[in-house]
Scaffold this motif. Structure first.
Motif, mmCIF file in Angstrom:
data_model
loop_
_atom_site.group_PDB
_atom_site.id
_atom_site.type_symbol
_atom_site.label_atom_id
_atom_site.label_comp_id
_atom_site.label_asym_id
_atom_site.label_seq_id
_atom_site.Cartn_x
_atom_site.Cartn_y
_atom_site.Cartn_z
ATOM 1 N N THR A 148 -5.187 -44.306 5.322
ATOM 2 C CA THR A 148 -4.314 -44.163 4.139
ATOM 3 C C THR A 148 -4.685 -42.930 3.327
ATOM 4 N N TRP A 149 -5.990 -42.623 3.257
ATOM 5 C CA TRP A 149 -6.410 -41.422 2.531
ATOM 6 C C TRP A 149 -5.962 -40.157 3.267
ATOM 7 N N ILE A 150 -5.998 -40.187 4.573
ATOM 8 C CA ILE A 150 -5.516 -39.038 5.356
ATOM 9 C C ILE A 150 -4.016 -38.854 5.140
ATOM 10 N N PHE A 151 -3.277 -39.946 5.204
ATOM 11 C CA PHE A 151 -1.827 -39.882 5.041
ATOM 12 C C PHE A 151 -1.466 -39.362 3.651
ATOM 13 N N SER A 152 -2.125 -39.896 2.615
ATOM 14 C CA SER A 152 -1.796 -39.471 1.253
ATOM 15 C C SER A 152 -2.213 -38.020 1.001
ATOM 16 N N ALA A 153 -3.274 -37.566 1.672
ATOM 17 C CA ALA A 153 -3.684 -36.162 1.537
ATOM 18 C C ALA A 153 -2.616 -35.232 2.099
ATOM 19 N N VAL A 154 -2.021 -35.620 3.220
ATOM 20 C CA VAL A 154 -0.924 -34.832 3.791
ATOM 21 C C VAL A 154 0.249 -34.781 2.811
ATOM 22 N N LEU A 155 0.551 -35.899 2.184
ATOM 23 C CA LEU A 155 1.638 -35.929 1.203
ATOM 24 C C LEU A 155 1.341 -35.025 0.009
ATOM 25 N N ALA A 156 0.085 -35.030 -0.421
ATOM 26 C CA ALA A 156 -0.273 -34.315 -1.644
ATOM 27 C C ALA A 156 -0.450 -32.811 -1.433
ATOM 28 N N TYR A 157 -1.020 -32.397 -0.292
ATOM 29 C CA TYR A 157 -1.454 -31.016 -0.133
ATOM 30 C C TYR A 157 -0.609 -30.172 0.815
ATOM 31 N N THR A 158 0.394 -30.745 1.423
ATOM 32 C CA THR A 158 1.240 -29.973 2.336
ATOM 33 C C THR A 158 2.673 -29.942 1.810
ATOM 34 N N PRO A 159 3.470 -28.980 2.261
ATOM 35 C CA PRO A 159 4.861 -28.879 1.800
ATOM 36 C C PRO A 159 5.839 -29.723 2.618
ATOM 37 N N VAL A 160 5.335 -30.810 3.224
ATOM 38 C CA VAL A 160 6.216 -31.631 4.060
ATOM 39 C C VAL A 160 7.354 -32.232 3.242
ATOM 40 N N PHE A 161 7.120 -32.469 1.928
ATOM 41 C CA PHE A 161 8.168 -32.956 1.030
ATOM 42 C C PHE A 161 8.313 -32.004 -0.154
ATOM 43 N N ASP A 162 9.517 -31.937 -0.679
ATOM 44 C CA ASP A 162 9.774 -31.047 -1.810
ATOM 45 C C ASP A 162 9.185 -31.639 -3.093
ATOM 46 N N PRO A 163 9.064 -30.826 -4.169
ATOM 47 C CA PRO A 163 8.463 -31.299 -5.419
ATOM 48 C C PRO A 163 9.156 -32.528 -6.007
ATOM 49 N N GLU A 164 10.464 -32.620 -5.858
ATOM 50 C CA GLU A 164 11.179 -33.767 -6.407
ATOM 51 C C GLU A 164 10.750 -35.065 -5.718
ATOM 52 N N THR A 165 10.584 -35.001 -4.409
ATOM 53 C CA THR A 165 10.142 -36.189 -3.671
ATOM 54 C C THR A 165 8.696 -36.532 -4.015
ATOM 55 N N LYS A 166 7.854 -35.502 -4.195
ATOM 56 C CA LYS A 166 6.468 -35.756 -4.580
ATOM 57 C C LYS A 166 6.390 -36.404 -5.953
ATOM 58 N N GLU A 167 7.260 -36.006 -6.858
ATOM 59 C CA GLU A 167 7.288 -36.642 -8.176
ATOM 60 C C GLU A 167 7.722 -38.094 -8.056
ATOM 61 N N ALA A 168 8.680 -38.350 -7.163
ATOM 62 C CA ALA A 168 9.099 -39.735 -6.926
ATOM 63 C C ALA A 168 7.955 -40.545 -6.313
ATOM 64 N N LEU A 169 7.193 -39.922 -5.412
ATOM 65 C CA LEU A 169 6.022 -40.588 -4.843
ATOM 66 C C LEU A 169 5.029 -40.972 -5.934
#
Length: 287
Positions: A148-169
């Motif tokens: 889960t920490w690996i998965f959340s790190a990918v979400l937080a530190y890579t551009p796989v999702f745009d800023p709007e989606t990261k804010e929703a996360l």
């Protein structure tokens, strides 16, 4: 009245009067007994306890990564849907996706293991079995959390999702640590109870297994009940983006959620459901 008419009017009095096809139809329509469900899960638990540490670790890592989609999909839905009073009803459906992948893919999730390996221990208590259960829990929980920490790190530190989606996360994740310790603990009891019940329902579900998974995990999402693995994706994501600290993760999320999930799964499901079939199992052992 002739014999032919009398035979035609006499109802079948036993299973012997049924044809082979009719007996199969009766067996298909009958619900499995609680003892049969117990024995099905217990046998699976015995197999899981004997698996190698490497196999458990790899399966646990897969489950921890897969469960991340129970956080990603709701966030995507939050961006796509209008801000209305019923938005939560639809975004909660996205929470079920990760559980569908994990359960149908036969990956090791810690909360499922508050029931499956515990039944063999209750059926035949021994120090060896207790050691095997603790070994399985430690390996699966650790590998789930690392993933889960690996998965959340990918979400937080890579551009796989745009800023709007990261804010929703981030918005979706904030509820994970928004409650006091004991409130989170009680929410976790409900989550552990429901997930273990889902496992108990699976042997009797047949082709309806996906619907059982969706319904039960949808209730978990709707009630915002605390789940140690799905919640770890959310809580660790907040740590990665600086919205929470490791101390917050450990004290406000991990500890109360772990204790609550274990109580809900082991005490309310494993022990109670074992208790209802224990007399039948004892009768079987004596015969």
């Amino acid at each position: 009245m002739d014999d032919h008419t009398a035979n035609r009017l006499t109802p079948a009095s036993s299973a012997d009067d049924l044809t082979r096809g009719e007996r199969k139809a009766v067996d298909h329509q009958s619900r499995p007994s609680a003892a049969l469900i117990h024995e099905t899960i217990r046998a699976e638990g015995e197999r899981e306890l004997e698996r190698s540490a490497v196999a458990l670790m790899m399966s646990g890592l897969a489950a921890g990564l897969s469960i991340g989609f129970s956080v990603v999909v709701p966030a995507i839905l939050m961006v796509a849907l209008p801000d209305t009073s019923w938005e939560h009803l639809l975004t909660s459906l996205g929470y079920t996706v990760g559980f569908l992948i994990v359960v149908l893919g036969r990956q090791q999730l810690f909360t499922e293991n508050t029931l499956t390996p515990v039944l063999p221990l209750l059926r035949g208590p021994s120090w060896r079995r207790l050691g095997l259960v603790l070994r399985l829990w430690a390996i699966v929980l650790a590998s789930n959390i690392v993933a889960t920490w690996i998965f959340s790190a990918v979400l937080a530190y890579t551009p796989v999702f745009d800023p709007e989606t990261k804010e929703a996360l981030a918005e979706f994740s904030r509820t994970t640590m928004a409650s006091p310790f004991w409130t989170t603990f009680l929410k976790a009891v409900f989550a552990g109870w429901l997930i273990a019940l889902m496992v108990w329902l699976m042997p009797a579900s047949g082709d309806s297994k996906p619907f059982v998974i969706v319904i039960v995990t949808y209730v978990v999402a709707m009630g915002q009940f605390a789940h140690i693995i799905a919640g770890s994706v959310e809580a660790s994501f907040l740590v990665h983006i600086g919205a929470a600290t490791l101390r917050d993760y450990a004290g406000m999320f991990f500890l109360p959620t772990l204790l609550g999930n274990m109580l809900g799964g082991v005490a309310l499901v494993a022990c109670f459901n074992f208790g209802q079939v224990a007399p039948e199992l004892q009768d079987t052992d004596r015969s």
